[in-house]
Design an enzyme around this catalytic site. Structure first.
Site, mmCIF file in Angstrom:
data_model
loop_
_atom_site.group_PDB
_atom_site.id
_atom_site.type_symbol
_atom_site.label_atom_id
_atom_site.label_comp_id
_atom_site.label_asym_id
_atom_site.label_seq_id
_atom_site.Cartn_x
_atom_site.Cartn_y
_atom_site.Cartn_z
ATOM 1 N N ASP A 1 1.091 0.133 15.302
ATOM 2 C CA ASP A 1 1.738 -0.050 14.102
ATOM 3 C C ASP A 1 2.538 -1.065 13.886
ATOM 4 O O ASP A 1 2.872 -1.789 14.841
ATOM 5 C CB ASP A 1 2.788 1.404 14.072
ATOM 6 C CG ASP A 1 3.589 1.541 12.931
ATOM 7 O OD1 ASP A 1 3.213 2.054 11.848
ATOM 8 O OD2 ASP A 1 4.853 1.429 12.924
ATOM 9 N N GLU B 1 -2.080 -2.765 12.637
ATOM 10 C CA GLU B 1 -1.604 -2.669 11.148
ATOM 11 C C GLU B 1 -0.883 -3.989 10.710
ATOM 12 O O GLU B 1 0.155 -4.128 10.991
ATOM 13 C CB GLU B 1 -0.486 -1.535 11.073
ATOM 14 C CG GLU B 1 -0.270 -1.453 9.721
ATOM 15 C CD GLU B 1 1.040 -0.713 9.384
ATOM 16 O OE1 GLU B 1 1.248 -0.013 8.316
ATOM 17 O OE2 GLU B 1 1.861 -0.642 10.209
#
Ligand SMILES: [Ca+2]
Ligand SMILES: [Ca+2]
Ligand SMILES: [Ca+2]
Length: 597
Positions: free
Chosen positions: A294, A328
């Site tokens: 993330d 990400e």
């Protein structure tokens, strides 16, 4: 030879041992991504996470899109047939770590149902189950030949640390120039942290001199939360940037708090070591197969340069040679200009392919010409490792943050009939399942979920919902609604994915092959791409326009005859090096070169 016979000949035997599963390279996988809270509820007993009180205490409110809805790991285990039936070979499980149940200012509270507000990095959130449930999930998935990828966060923890100066207003970002480390509250303030030469000198000795964290704000931990984070070192404000909210620009991109989430001082060797311990521990304990990372672009490159090889070494020691890490790195671009940098400088092995998603949305849910794919594929050369890296990068057409492809189709073509919307959504998925990259299906897309937009609006449950703004959605390809469970293996999008997944499994060229761009144009219309592996050519043809197309498409001179693998293909080349392609509006064909009779 019939198609079925051809496929069964080409199909590799199903893996029978964990070693065989782990021997598969990342580009062989088809990934299914879900948030466990929103997938299936296998145990109503854990819906409140063992907490007492109203939704602001437990985080549970199935009528509100921003709270826990009850899905859990037991539910996921119970639905592995459904996932495997679609052809998925790996599951990207949204973050399962223990979260702060509820955070946000008064009247703006929401819950950590999505998993991105971690307090305890070492255990499963009780809303989702237990560590034993996660172990059972990994074992059940592995027994089926399915890999499990965890969704991890190193950039921030939950929002626990507050600043005295802004308890009642937004904490705007305070830069290093305006608030240098060696002064309290600005250049004219009292001297603090003598000898600390800044966060770019990333040694333990230097960070030992950073002892007073009141340079920009006065950080404090609200009463009762002093020991809420695990491991315990995470409770020390010295390991955070403490400069206020990121504006997503300039230095705040890596140093600012993501909407208040405590941004870790990932330059500090203690933080690097701590994160390696935490996530190495999950590899050791559970033998998982990869990490989706993330907010990767909000962490300094030096962190990844240390973390990535450490995780690869940890996985290898555990007998996991193809541990897949994908970052990400969000980007609005239609090429890899932004994302590639993070493979070259940060040394992230791959990134989630935002440029692919953006290009599909621009063409299939828009009016951009098919030449947009030329810019996309040409930019594969920018990645560290070039095309091979692009081939291992997870492609997607919808996700939990940016919204679903069906939403963008409806938005771009508000007057389109339902069958046109379905054809466009299917076409986008067909591109994802056959072009280079690792296809990554976002849970619910295969059931025709649409949603009203991004984030919470795109996080519908597959089990029956009680959220008003979900219940009024008009799904694609079905008369079903969100008032009932949607695990329909006959949904046309689910069937398309399952069919193309079988084809992908049978055709190594679709997984590991190179690409030759054959046809593209400045308007919607024909996109033709050959995928070639060891001389085996598979021609992909997509029509992004609402008119039929017919065109001569270049192929390899030796590709004289074709088998129809999907859609409709000419049986023979028109001449060496040319085949006639005919496609109805918004359709596709997959044509495998075969030896001419
Ligand atoms: Ca539950
Ligand atoms: Ca905070
Ligand atoms: Ca950061």
């Amino acid at each position: 030879m019939s198609l079925i016979a051809a496929l069964s000949l080409a199909l590799a035997p199903a893996p029978t041992t964990l070693a065989e599963v782990r021997a598969r390279p990342a580009e062989d996988e088809i990934v299914y991504f879900l948030l466990p809270d929103r997938f299936e509820n296998g145990d109503p007993g854990n819906d409140r996470g063992g907490l007492q009180g109203d939704r602001l205490k437990t985080g549970y409110d199935p009528t509100h899109k921003g709270f826990y809805h009850g899905g859990d790991l037991k539910g996921l285990i119970a639905r592995l047939d459904y996932i495997q039936g679609m052809g998925a070979t790996a599951i990207w499980v949204g973050p399962i770590f223990k979260n702060k149940p509820v955070q946000g200012g008064k009247g703006e509270e929401s819950a950590g149902y999505h998993g991105y507000w971690i307090t305890d990095f070492t255990t499963v959130d009780p809303h989702l189950g237990s560590d034993a449930d996660f172990k059972a999930l990994v074992e059940a998935a592995h027994a089926r030949g399915i890999k499990v990828y965890m969704d991890i966060i190193v950039n921030h923890t939950a929002d626990v640390i507050a600043y005295r100066e802004c308890t009642d207003r937004p904490c705007t970002y305070r830069s290093r120039a305006d608030y240098p480390y060696q002064r309290r509250g600005g250049p004219g303030g009292v001297a603090i942290n003598p000898g600390f030469t800044g966060d770019q000198v990333m040694t333990a000795d230097n960070f030992a001199r950073l002892t007073d964290m009141t340079f920009a704000y006065t950080p404090f931990i609200p009463k009762g939360e002093e020991a809420v984070k695990v491991p315990a070192w995470l409770n020390d404000p010295r390991y955070y940037h403490n400069r206020g909210n990121t504006t997503f620009t300039n230095e705040s991109s890596t140093m600012g708090d993501f909407v208040g989430l405590d941004d870790l001082m990932t330059e500090n060797p203690r933080v690097i070591e701590g994160m390696i311990d935490i996530f190495g521990g999950w590899i050791d304990r559970f033998g998982i197969d990869g990490f989706r990372i993330d907010t990767a672009k909000h962490v300094n490159p030096e962190f990844w340069q240390a973390f990535v090889p450490a995780m690869e070494a940890r996985a290898k020691a555990k007998g996991i040679p193809n541990f897949h890490m994908f970052g990400e790195v969000s980007s609005d671009a239609l090429d890899a200009a932004v994302t590639a940098e993070h493979t070259r400088v940060d040394k992230l092995p791959t990134n989630i392919d935002f440029p692919f998603r953006n290009t599909v949305v621009a063409t299939v849910a828009g009016t951009r010409g098919t030449d947009a794919f030329e810019g996309l594929f040409d930019s594969d050369a920018l990645y560290e490792g070039g095309f091979a890296t692009a081939r291992r990068s997870p492609t997607f057409v919808g996700n939990h943050d940016n919204g679903r492809l069906a939403f963008y189709v409806r938005q771009a073509f508000p007057n389109a009939r339902d069958d046109e919307v379905l054809k466009r959504v299917v076409l986008g998925h067909a591109m994802m399942l056959t072009l280079r990259g690792v296809p990554t299906v976002y849970s619910g897309d295969e059931q025709g979920f649409v949603g009203d937009g991004i984030d919470q609006a795109a996080r519908q449950t597959l089990f029956p919902s009680k959220v008003a703004s979900y219940l009024d959605d008009k799904l694609v390809g079905t008369d079903s609604t969100h008032s009932v469970a949607n695990f329909n293996a006959d949904h046309p999008i689910y069937r398309t994915i399952a069919t193309l997944a079988k084809l992908r499994a049978a055709e190594p060229a679709l997984r590991r092959g190179g690409q030759k761009l054959r046809t593209r144009g400045p308007k919607p219309g024909l996109l033709a791409v050959s995928r070639i592996l060891n001389g085996r050519e598979v021609l992909l043809a997509f029509n992004t326009s609402t008119a039929p197309v017919e065109a001569n498409v270049e192929v390899e001179a030796g590709s004289l005859a074709f088998a129809t693998l999907a859609g409709s293909c000419a049986a023979k080349a028109s001449a060496p090096g040319s085949v006639r392609v005919t496609l109805p509006p918004l359709s596709y064909a997959v044509c495998g070169a075969v030896a001419a009779k």
